[in-house]
Design a protein around this motif. Structure first.
Motif, PDB file in Angstrom:
ATOM      1  N   ILE A  38       5.233  -0.632   2.422  1.00  0.00           N
ATOM      2  CA  ILE A  38       5.900  -0.334   3.686  1.00  0.00           C
ATOM      3  C   ILE A  38       7.206  -1.105   3.748  1.00  0.00           C
ATOM      4  CG2 ILE A  38       5.682  -0.428   6.196  1.00  0.00           C
ATOM      5  CD1 ILE A  38       2.572  -0.514   5.658  1.00  0.00           C
ATOM      6  N   ALA A  39       8.312  -0.405   3.981  1.00  0.00           N
ATOM      7  CA  ALA A  39       9.620  -1.057   4.067  1.00  0.00           C
ATOM      8  C   ALA A  39       9.732  -1.832   5.361  1.00  0.00           C
ATOM      9  CB  ALA A  39      10.724  -0.014   3.979  1.00  0.00           C
ATOM     10  N   LYS A  40      10.414  -2.999   5.304  1.00  0.00           N
ATOM     11  CA  LYS A  40      10.632  -3.793   6.509  1.00  0.00           C
ATOM     12  C   LYS A  40      12.027  -4.386   6.482  1.00  0.00           C
ATOM     13  CE  LYS A  40       8.578  -7.987   4.611  1.00  0.00           C
ATOM     14  NZ  LYS A  40       9.126  -9.240   5.021  1.00  0.00           N
ATOM     15  N   GLY A  41      12.571  -4.635   7.648  1.00  0.00           N
ATOM     16  CA  GLY A  41      13.905  -5.212   7.758  1.00  0.00           C
ATOM     17  C   GLY A  41      14.865  -4.288   8.480  1.00  0.00           C
ATOM     18  N   TYR A  53       5.107   6.064   3.863  1.00  0.00           N
ATOM     19  CA  TYR A  53       5.045   4.887   3.006  1.00  0.00           C
ATOM     20  C   TYR A  53       5.380   5.296   1.575  1.00  0.00           C
ATOM     21  CZ  TYR A  53       0.547   7.099   2.273  1.00  0.00           C
ATOM     22  OH  TYR A  53      -0.425   8.019   2.025  1.00  0.00           O
ATOM     23  N   ARG A  54       5.500   4.284   0.729  1.00  0.00           N
ATOM     24  CA  ARG A  54       5.703   4.505  -0.697  1.00  0.00           C
ATOM     25  C   ARG A  54       4.404   4.135  -1.409  1.00  0.00           C
ATOM     26  NH1 ARG A  54      11.198   2.334  -3.337  1.00  0.00           N
ATOM     27  NH2 ARG A  54      10.482   0.350  -2.540  1.00  0.00           N
ATOM     28  N   THR A  55       3.941   4.967  -2.324  1.00  0.00           N
ATOM     29  CA  THR A  55       2.715   4.707  -3.073  1.00  0.00           C
ATOM     30  C   THR A  55       2.966   3.638  -4.126  1.00  0.00           C
ATOM     31  OG1 THR A  55       1.990   6.980  -2.758  1.00  0.00           O
ATOM     32  CG2 THR A  55       0.932   5.759  -4.522  1.00  0.00           C
ATOM     33  N   ASN A  56       2.002   2.717  -4.260  1.00  0.00           N
ATOM     34  CA  ASN A  56       2.099   1.625  -5.218  1.00  0.00           C
ATOM     35  C   ASN A  56       0.866   1.669  -6.120  1.00  0.00           C
ATOM     36  OD1 ASN A  56       3.216  -1.004  -6.108  1.00  0.00           O
ATOM     37  ND2 ASN A  56       1.276  -1.748  -5.327  1.00  0.00           N
ATOM     38  N   LEU A  57       1.063   1.713  -7.441  1.00  0.00           N
ATOM     39  CA  LEU A  57      -0.037   1.782  -8.398  1.00  0.00           C
ATOM     40  C   LEU A  57       0.247   0.805  -9.529  1.00  0.00           C
ATOM     41  CD1 LEU A  57      -2.637   3.431  -9.179  1.00  0.00           C
ATOM     42  CD2 LEU A  57      -1.123   4.877 -10.543  1.00  0.00           C
ATOM     43  N   ALA A  58      -0.739  -0.030  -9.885  1.00  0.00           N
ATOM     44  CA  ALA A  58      -0.537  -1.016 -10.948  1.00  0.00           C
ATOM     45  C   ALA A  58      -1.771  -1.089 -11.836  1.00  0.00           C
ATOM     46  CB  ALA A  58      -0.233  -2.390 -10.369  1.00  0.00           C
ATOM     47  N   ASN A 166      -6.053  -6.573  -0.900  1.00  0.00           N
ATOM     48  CA  ASN A 166      -5.029  -7.604  -0.787  1.00  0.00           C
ATOM     49  C   ASN A 166      -3.829  -7.125   0.015  1.00  0.00           C
ATOM     50  OD1 ASN A 166      -2.783  -6.700  -2.421  1.00  0.00           O
ATOM     51  ND2 ASN A 166      -3.958  -7.181  -4.244  1.00  0.00           N
ATOM     52  N   TYR A 167      -3.118  -8.113   0.508  1.00  0.00           N
ATOM     53  CA  TYR A 167      -1.899  -7.895   1.276  1.00  0.00           C
ATOM     54  C   TYR A 167      -0.791  -8.695   0.620  1.00  0.00           C
ATOM     55  CZ  TYR A 167       1.555  -8.488   4.973  1.00  0.00           C
ATOM     56  OH  TYR A 167       2.720  -8.530   5.685  1.00  0.00           O
ATOM     57  N   THR A 168       0.350  -8.057   0.380  1.00  0.00           N
ATOM     58  CA  THR A 168       1.511  -8.730  -0.190  1.00  0.00           C
ATOM     59  C   THR A 168       2.636  -8.729   0.827  1.00  0.00           C
ATOM     60  OG1 THR A 168       0.918  -7.948  -2.403  1.00  0.00           O
ATOM     61  CG2 THR A 168       3.155  -8.777  -2.103  1.00  0.00           C
ATOM     62  N   HIS A 169       3.174  -9.903   1.071  1.00  0.00           N
ATOM     63  CA  HIS A 169       4.321 -10.044   1.967  1.00  0.00           C
ATOM     64  C   HIS A 169       5.549 -10.292   1.094  1.00  0.00           C
ATOM     65  CE1 HIS A 169       6.329 -10.990   5.767  1.00  0.00           C
ATOM     66  NE2 HIS A 169       7.000 -11.889   5.068  1.00  0.00           N
ATOM     67  N   GLY A 170       6.473  -9.323   1.062  1.00  0.00           N
ATOM     68  CA  GLY A 170       7.678  -9.467   0.242  1.00  0.00           C
ATOM     69  C   GLY A 170       8.706 -10.369   0.900  1.00  0.00           C
ATOM     70  N   PHE A 171       9.333 -11.223   0.093  1.00  0.00           N
ATOM     71  CA  PHE A 171      10.323 -12.163   0.616  1.00  0.00           C
ATOM     72  C   PHE A 171      11.758 -11.767   0.271  1.00  0.00           C
ATOM     73  CE2 PHE A 171       6.663 -15.153   0.446  1.00  0.00           C
ATOM     74  CZ  PHE A 171       6.622 -15.428   1.790  1.00  0.00           C
ATOM     75  N   LYS A 180      18.630  -7.461   4.193  1.00  0.00           N
ATOM     76  CA  LYS A 180      17.380  -7.512   4.949  1.00  0.00           C
ATOM     77  C   LYS A 180      16.551  -6.237   4.815  1.00  0.00           C
ATOM     78  CE  LYS A 180      19.191 -10.848   8.209  1.00  0.00           C
ATOM     79  NZ  LYS A 180      19.544 -11.159   9.588  1.00  0.00           N
ATOM     80  N   PHE A 181      16.253  -5.863   3.590  1.00  0.00           N
ATOM     81  CA  PHE A 181      15.376  -4.737   3.302  1.00  0.00           C
ATOM     82  C   PHE A 181      14.345  -5.217   2.286  1.00  0.00           C
ATOM     83  CE2 PHE A 181      15.327  -0.307   1.023  1.00  0.00           C
ATOM     84  CZ  PHE A 181      13.982  -0.187   1.281  1.00  0.00           C
ATOM     85  N   SER A 182      13.143  -5.475   2.745  1.00  0.00           N
ATOM     86  CA  SER A 182      12.079  -5.981   1.892  1.00  0.00           C
ATOM     87  C   SER A 182      10.878  -5.052   2.009  1.00  0.00           C
ATOM     88  CB  SER A 182      11.745  -7.417   2.290  1.00  0.00           C
ATOM     89  OG  SER A 182      10.829  -7.980   1.388  1.00  0.00           O
ATOM     90  N   TYR A 183       9.686  -5.529   1.656  1.00  0.00           N
ATOM     91  CA  TYR A 183       8.504  -4.669   1.669  1.00  0.00           C
ATOM     92  C   TYR A 183       7.258  -5.492   1.993  1.00  0.00           C
ATOM     93  CZ  TYR A 183       7.235  -6.814  -2.732  1.00  0.00           C
ATOM     94  OH  TYR A 183       6.891  -7.740  -3.687  1.00  0.00           O
ATOM     95  N   ASN A 184       6.241  -4.792   2.461  1.00  0.00           N
ATOM     96  CA  ASN A 184       4.868  -5.299   2.542  1.00  0.00           C
ATOM     97  C   ASN A 184       3.990  -4.306   1.809  1.00  0.00           C
ATOM     98  OD1 ASN A 184       5.609  -7.476   4.140  1.00  0.00           O
ATOM     99  ND2 ASN A 184       5.211  -6.401   6.040  1.00  0.00           N
ATOM    100  N   ARG A 185       2.913  -4.798   1.192  1.00  0.00           N
ATOM    101  CA  ARG A 185       1.991  -3.905   0.490  1.00  0.00           C
ATOM    102  C   ARG A 185       0.565  -4.159   0.962  1.00  0.00           C
ATOM    103  NH1 ARG A 185       4.197  -5.107  -5.559  1.00  0.00           N
ATOM    104  NH2 ARG A 185       6.188  -4.048  -5.387  1.00  0.00           N
TER     105      ARG A 185
END
Length: 197
Positions: A38-41, A53-58, A166-171, A180-185
């Motif tokens: 999810i984009a934030k900022g 949202y944007r799909t994230n696969l790893a 899990n939750y990822t907070h992008g810095f 000021k364009f970051s992300y949360n996952r």
């Protein structure tokens, strides 16, 4: 004072051996992560209007290095794929990016199967490209590295299967020229430890 230190050391040894969760100094496995970004900022695109949202696969190769039966370091390396598509002005746009992902987590087992993790994650970008439905163009302003903080809760079963959320907070900003364009996952993980028991 020496007696108190000795008694404390013996007590800690007894407690750690009573709750033996990681029985080996190192175990190895693979993990599949699927989730949303999810984009934030202030300058972030409004994914909710465009597609949500944007799909994230790893897919990652993981190790678990135990310092005590309850506490371990969980580093991993893998490939991270992010995709996003939406329709704008009767045109299908598509964005895809790939990165090498390097999470380094500290893991603590609260019971013999339930754990919590916390640690940094580094994404080293390989490429990002987007299509307007007619041609593909490479993203020129993508930053080389993203940095975030990961927090996870999960379960590791005796036979090696693991599941977690899990939750990822992008810095860091995702692009060089956008402020000021970051992300949360938010992710779901499923993995397997080959030599867990």
């Amino acid at each position: 004072m020496k007696k108190i230190i000795l008694i404390a050391a013996m007590l800690l040894t007894f407690v750690s051996s009573s709750f033996a969760f990681v029985n080996k100094p190192a175990v190895f496995g693979i993990m599949l992560t699927d989730g949303i970004e999810i984009a934030k900022g202030k300058a972030a695109p409004n994914f909710l209007d465009e597609g949500g949202y944007r799909t994230n696969l790893a897919l990652t190769f993981n190790s678990l290095v135990a310092f005590t039966p309850e506490f371990a370091l969980h580093p991993a390396i893998g490939l991270d794929l992010r995709m996003f598509s939406y329709t704008e002005h009767h045109r299908d746009d598509f964005d895809i990016s790939m990165a090498i992902t390097l999470p380094i987590m500290a893991r603590f087992y609260m019971t013999d199967i339930f754990f919590g993790e916390l640690g940094p994650i580094f994404d080293i970008n390989l490429f990002e490209a987007f299509s307007d439905g007619r041609e593909w163009r490479k993203e020129k302003y993508q930053k080389a590295v993203y940095i975030g903080l990961n927090a996870e809760l999960g379960l590791t079963f005796d036979f090696g299967l693991e599941i977690g959320f899990n939750y990822t907070h992008g810095f860091t900003n995702l692009y060089k020229d956008i402020d000021k364009f970051s992300y949360n996952r938010i992710n779901f993980n499923i993995g397997y430890w080959f030599n867990y028991r």
